[in-house]
Design a protein around this motif. Sequence first.
Motif, PDB file in Angstrom:
ATOM      1  N   TYR A  57       1.072  -0.842   0.049  1.00  0.00           N
ATOM      2  CA  TYR A  57      -0.234  -0.131   0.241  1.00  0.00           C
ATOM      3  C   TYR A  57       1.146   0.917   0.135  1.00  0.00           C
ATOM      4  O   TYR A  57       0.157   2.195  -0.942  1.00  0.00           O
ATOM      5  N   LYS A  58       2.002   1.144   0.778  1.00  0.00           N
ATOM      6  CA  LYS A  58       2.609   2.659   1.094  1.00  0.00           C
ATOM      7  C   LYS A  58       3.681   3.081   0.062  1.00  0.00           C
ATOM      8  O   LYS A  58       4.025   3.984   0.167  1.00  0.00           O
ATOM      9  N   ARG A  59       4.549   1.480  -0.689  1.00  0.00           N
ATOM     10  CA  ARG A  59       5.432   1.889  -1.445  1.00  0.00           C
ATOM     11  C   ARG A  59       4.686   2.039  -3.197  1.00  0.00           C
ATOM     12  O   ARG A  59       5.463   2.271  -3.884  1.00  0.00           O
ATOM     13  N   THR A  60       3.189   2.046  -3.145  1.00  0.00           N
ATOM     14  CA  THR A  60       3.035   1.396  -4.938  1.00  0.00           C
ATOM     15  C   THR A  60       2.403   2.998  -4.898  1.00  0.00           C
ATOM     16  O   THR A  60       1.524   3.765  -4.583  1.00  0.00           O
ATOM     17  N   ARG A  61       3.778   3.317  -6.076  1.00  0.00           N
ATOM     18  CA  ARG A  61       3.380   4.599  -6.551  1.00  0.00           C
ATOM     19  C   ARG A  61       3.568   4.617  -8.359  1.00  0.00           C
ATOM     20  O   ARG A  61       4.567   4.202  -9.225  1.00  0.00           O
ATOM     21  N   PHE A  62       2.400   5.102  -8.693  1.00  0.00           N
ATOM     22  CA  PHE A  62       2.416   5.035  -9.936  1.00  0.00           C
ATOM     23  C   PHE A  62       2.734   6.571 -10.512  1.00  0.00           C
ATOM     24  O   PHE A  62       2.281   7.789 -10.305  1.00  0.00           O
ATOM     25  N   ASN A  63       3.930   6.939 -11.242  1.00  0.00           N
ATOM     26  CA  ASN A  63       4.598   7.610 -12.211  1.00  0.00           C
ATOM     27  C   ASN A  63       3.451   8.778 -13.099  1.00  0.00           C
ATOM     28  O   ASN A  63       4.113   8.067 -13.957  1.00  0.00           O
ATOM     29  N   SER A  64       3.570   9.762 -12.881  1.00  0.00           N
ATOM     30  CA  SER A  64       2.771  10.307 -14.021  1.00  0.00           C
ATOM     31  C   SER A  64       3.240  11.253 -14.349  1.00  0.00           C
ATOM     32  O   SER A  64       2.767  12.617 -13.740  1.00  0.00           O
ATOM     33  N   THR A  65       3.492  11.371 -15.985  1.00  0.00           N
ATOM     34  CA  THR A  65       3.132  13.175 -16.195  1.00  0.00           C
ATOM     35  C   THR A  65       1.898  13.967 -16.772  1.00  0.00           C
ATOM     36  O   THR A  65       2.265  15.493 -16.880  1.00  0.00           O
ATOM     37  N   SER A  66       1.143  13.637 -16.365  1.00  0.00           N
ATOM     38  CA  SER A  66      -0.358  13.498 -17.004  1.00  0.00           C
ATOM     39  C   SER A  66      -0.555  14.928 -16.411  1.00  0.00           C
ATOM     40  O   SER A  66      -0.825  15.160 -15.339  1.00  0.00           O
ATOM     41  N   ASN A  67      -1.533  16.166 -17.660  1.00  0.00           N
ATOM     42  CA  ASN A  67      -1.656  17.631 -16.721  1.00  0.00           C
ATOM     43  C   ASN A  67      -2.910  17.121 -16.102  1.00  0.00           C
ATOM     44  O   ASN A  67      -3.648  17.812 -15.421  1.00  0.00           O
ATOM     45  N   VAL A  68      -3.729  15.908 -16.502  1.00  0.00           N
ATOM     46  CA  VAL A  68      -5.270  15.388 -15.776  1.00  0.00           C
ATOM     47  C   VAL A  68      -5.110  14.692 -14.366  1.00  0.00           C
ATOM     48  O   VAL A  68      -3.975  14.120 -14.677  1.00  0.00           O
ATOM     49  N   PRO A  69      -5.048  15.316 -13.437  1.00  0.00           N
ATOM     50  CA  PRO A  69      -5.177  14.684 -11.924  1.00  0.00           C
ATOM     51  C   PRO A  69      -5.711  12.323 -12.171  1.00  0.00           C
ATOM     52  O   PRO A  69      -6.428  12.473 -12.611  1.00  0.00           O
ATOM     53  N   LEU A  70      -4.469  11.670 -12.017  1.00  0.00           N
ATOM     54  CA  LEU A  70      -4.199  10.594 -12.418  1.00  0.00           C
ATOM     55  C   LEU A  70      -4.440   9.621 -10.855  1.00  0.00           C
ATOM     56  O   LEU A  70      -3.603  10.581  -9.936  1.00  0.00           O
ATOM     57  N   PRO A  71      -4.494   8.353 -11.217  1.00  0.00           N
ATOM     58  CA  PRO A  71      -4.582   7.914  -9.950  1.00  0.00           C
ATOM     59  C   PRO A  71      -3.124   7.515  -9.267  1.00  0.00           C
ATOM     60  O   PRO A  71      -1.920   8.048 -10.281  1.00  0.00           O
ATOM     61  N   ARG A  72      -2.317   8.332  -7.999  1.00  0.00           N
ATOM     62  CA  ARG A  72      -1.343   7.412  -7.561  1.00  0.00           C
ATOM     63  C   ARG A  72      -0.263   6.629  -7.050  1.00  0.00           C
ATOM     64  O   ARG A  72       0.244   6.448  -6.552  1.00  0.00           O
ATOM     65  N   SER A  73      -1.718   6.376  -6.480  1.00  0.00           N
ATOM     66  CA  SER A  73      -1.758   4.878  -5.201  1.00  0.00           C
ATOM     67  C   SER A  73      -3.019   3.926  -5.404  1.00  0.00           C
ATOM     68  O   SER A  73      -3.611   4.422  -6.244  1.00  0.00           O
ATOM     69  N   ILE A  74      -2.453   2.412  -4.800  1.00  0.00           N
ATOM     70  CA  ILE A  74      -3.564   1.428  -4.972  1.00  0.00           C
ATOM     71  C   ILE A  74      -5.443   2.269  -4.373  1.00  0.00           C
ATOM     72  O   ILE A  74      -5.871   2.601  -5.572  1.00  0.00           O
ATOM     73  N   LYS A  75      -5.444   2.796  -4.006  1.00  0.00           N
ATOM     74  CA  LYS A  75      -7.196   3.072  -3.271  1.00  0.00           C
ATOM     75  C   LYS A  75      -7.512   3.964  -3.827  1.00  0.00           C
ATOM     76  O   LYS A  75      -8.033   4.731  -3.996  1.00  0.00           O
ATOM     77  N   ASP A  76      -6.098   5.126  -4.643  1.00  0.00           N
ATOM     78  CA  ASP A  76      -7.341   5.925  -5.933  1.00  0.00           C
ATOM     79  C   ASP A  76      -8.220   5.675  -6.874  1.00  0.00           C
ATOM     80  O   ASP A  76      -8.413   6.354  -7.644  1.00  0.00           O
ATOM     81  N   HIS A  77      -8.227   4.433  -6.927  1.00  0.00           N
ATOM     82  CA  HIS A  77      -8.749   4.063  -8.156  1.00  0.00           C
ATOM     83  C   HIS A  77     -10.194   3.541  -7.369  1.00  0.00           C
ATOM     84  O   HIS A  77     -10.667   3.198  -6.714  1.00  0.00           O
ATOM     85  N   GLU A  78     -11.186   3.373  -8.428  1.00  0.00           N
ATOM     86  CA  GLU A  78     -12.400   3.295  -8.640  1.00  0.00           C
ATOM     87  C   GLU A  78     -12.865   1.875  -8.586  1.00  0.00           C
ATOM     88  O   GLU A  78     -13.648   1.304  -7.906  1.00  0.00           O
ATOM     89  N   ARG A  79     -11.602   0.956  -8.943  1.00  0.00           N
ATOM     90  CA  ARG A  79     -12.326  -0.405  -9.065  1.00  0.00           C
ATOM     91  C   ARG A  79     -11.334  -1.138  -9.372  1.00  0.00           C
ATOM     92  O   ARG A  79      -9.576  -0.886  -9.872  1.00  0.00           O
ATOM     93  N   ILE A  80     -10.338  -2.159  -8.103  1.00  0.00           N
ATOM     94  CA  ILE A  80      -9.150  -3.212  -7.425  1.00  0.00           C
ATOM     95  C   ILE A  80      -9.761  -4.555  -7.505  1.00  0.00           C
ATOM     96  O   ILE A  80     -10.689  -5.043  -7.224  1.00  0.00           O
ATOM     97  N   ILE A  81      -8.161  -5.327  -8.468  1.00  0.00           N
ATOM     98  CA  ILE A  81      -8.876  -6.267  -8.137  1.00  0.00           C
ATOM     99  C   ILE A  81      -7.611  -6.694  -7.874  1.00  0.00           C
ATOM    100  O   ILE A  81      -6.369  -6.548  -8.159  1.00  0.00           O
ATOM    101  N   TRP A  82      -7.309  -7.586  -6.594  1.00  0.00           N
ATOM    102  CA  TRP A  82      -5.737  -7.798  -5.921  1.00  0.00           C
ATOM    103  C   TRP A  82      -5.494  -9.582  -5.582  1.00  0.00           C
ATOM    104  O   TRP A  82      -6.636 -10.340  -5.264  1.00  0.00           O
ATOM    105  N   LEU A  83      -4.969  -9.989  -7.044  1.00  0.00           N
ATOM    106  CA  LEU A  83      -4.681 -11.506  -7.046  1.00  0.00           C
ATOM    107  C   LEU A  83      -3.718 -12.050  -6.642  1.00  0.00           C
ATOM    108  O   LEU A  83      -2.287 -10.854  -6.521  1.00  0.00           O
ATOM    109  N   GLY A  84      -3.550 -12.991  -6.070  1.00  0.00           N
ATOM    110  CA  GLY A  84      -1.860 -13.669  -6.394  1.00  0.00           C
ATOM    111  C   GLY A  84      -1.756 -15.070  -4.989  1.00  0.00           C
ATOM    112  O   GLY A  84      -3.030 -15.492  -4.681  1.00  0.00           O
TER     113      GLY A  84
END
Length: 532
Positions: free
Chosen positions: A355-382
Amino acid sequence: MDRSSERNRVERWWDCSCIELLLWPRVIHKWLNIPTNSSDYSADSDDSAHHPTAAEGGLDKKGDDFQNDDHIGAFPRSRRRKSETFRAQLIDSKELRVSANTWNVGGELPPEDLDIRDWLDTDYHADIYVIGFQEIIPLNAGNIFGSEDDRPIPIWENIIRETLNNIQPKKTKFKCYSHPPSPSRLKPSHYHSPNAEHETETMLESEIDTDVEITDSKEKADEFVDSFKDSKSSKGYDPLETYLNGDKKVKPEVNGPAKLDIDRKRKPQYVRVVSKQMVGIFITIWVRRILRKHIQNVHVSTVGVGVMGYIGNKGSISVSMSVYQTNFCFICTHLTSGERDVDIVKRNADVDEIYKRTRFNSTSNVPLPRSIKDHERIIWLGDLNYRFNLSYEEARDLISKNAWSKLLESDQLRIGGAFDGWTEGALNFPPTYKYEPNSDKYYGEDPKVGRRTPAWCDRILSYGKGMQQLSYKRAEIRLSDHRPVSASYMIEVEAFSFKKLQRAFTFTNAEMENDGFCTLQGSLNFSSLIVT
């Protein structure tokens, strides 16, 4: 030692040293768990997507090629909250079927003819296939601390490609069973098991769509006939009607636009949009070809939590992407193994670190999710590696009685708290770990070889609204000491309606004059409708 032997020894040393120097930066990168670029993954190029043999030859494109214009990416969640009226006017809801799959293959190489149709549940076609592997290479010291061994990857990808692109199209209604009807939300203290299956009947929107680019049928038929008549091949053939209506079922050879159209229809149904490996963890995502243009803002993030807390023999690969205007996150993980109390604590700590260390680096001008819980639909498998708080004998006794609800009462994942708030379908199948090689026997039936208490190590969880779980099951493939697991979902996504957009900006001259509007000049800037 003669001079020739000494020279050979020096040459071998020099060759090995050169190779080690070339690989040294990658090894250091792995040891220090330096975050990778968010677009450091492979995917099918446009050419290889159209011609599978090219993709199999390794003609990949990197993630940067998928980072398209911001204004067609995900609609920022903050903007949506501020403009619900705008959403209602311009956004439609769609349903996509998503198939999530996980398998710890124990470092085993698959035969080329391995049948994975049951695992991927290809009887019910999905729009998106998310496929996660653990131990795709053996977790020995050389693979953990040395350079990455990616040799099994193309073998598995070829099997997946062959399986998905041999799916026969369906356009019929089917029945599916949801376990449970409303997926149970995980709680820290207990789990309420549903008593009955909920049967639903649905028609997938994706089944109505076609994977072939088709224009007006009459126009295409006329083009075919004209092309054939103009070609040299038409000489010596009977009129075309005799081939369409008579006993002669052989199609005449054609060239030109009609032939190009026939070739276009041979494009594969599914293409690979992401493949990423970290030591033994590997995730690959495949989508319907016609859906690919709606996949935007793809980013990956890797987190190692293994040796020294940073090496990638354990950890996660997370993929963030926009499907239409909805943000998805898919997380493939392999957590700490073991049955001791300290191992339970470490598994929960692994989840916190991811949770803490997952970060999505984005240079987009549109606000996009940077961490896991920022997303609207999440699937965790493994392979989450959670076990039962039971002895070997107690677990085996409950398994023999198919007492799944009793087993769940001792399931460490359910009672551990790391996944509070997540949902999971009903576990109505036997534990997936640990089996003897090429056998249906659990490891430990012979006490002389040691014992491992069976467990539901392999799990698939979901988080977010608009996600209806349709199935949750395991497949009976004996390749490794784990059984593969799959889950399918019907997921609601938001998509811009260009028809609504057109209507919103279509005014009659009379309306504009009456309301005092000026005539609109030039084209509308679509991005201005998103970013205020």
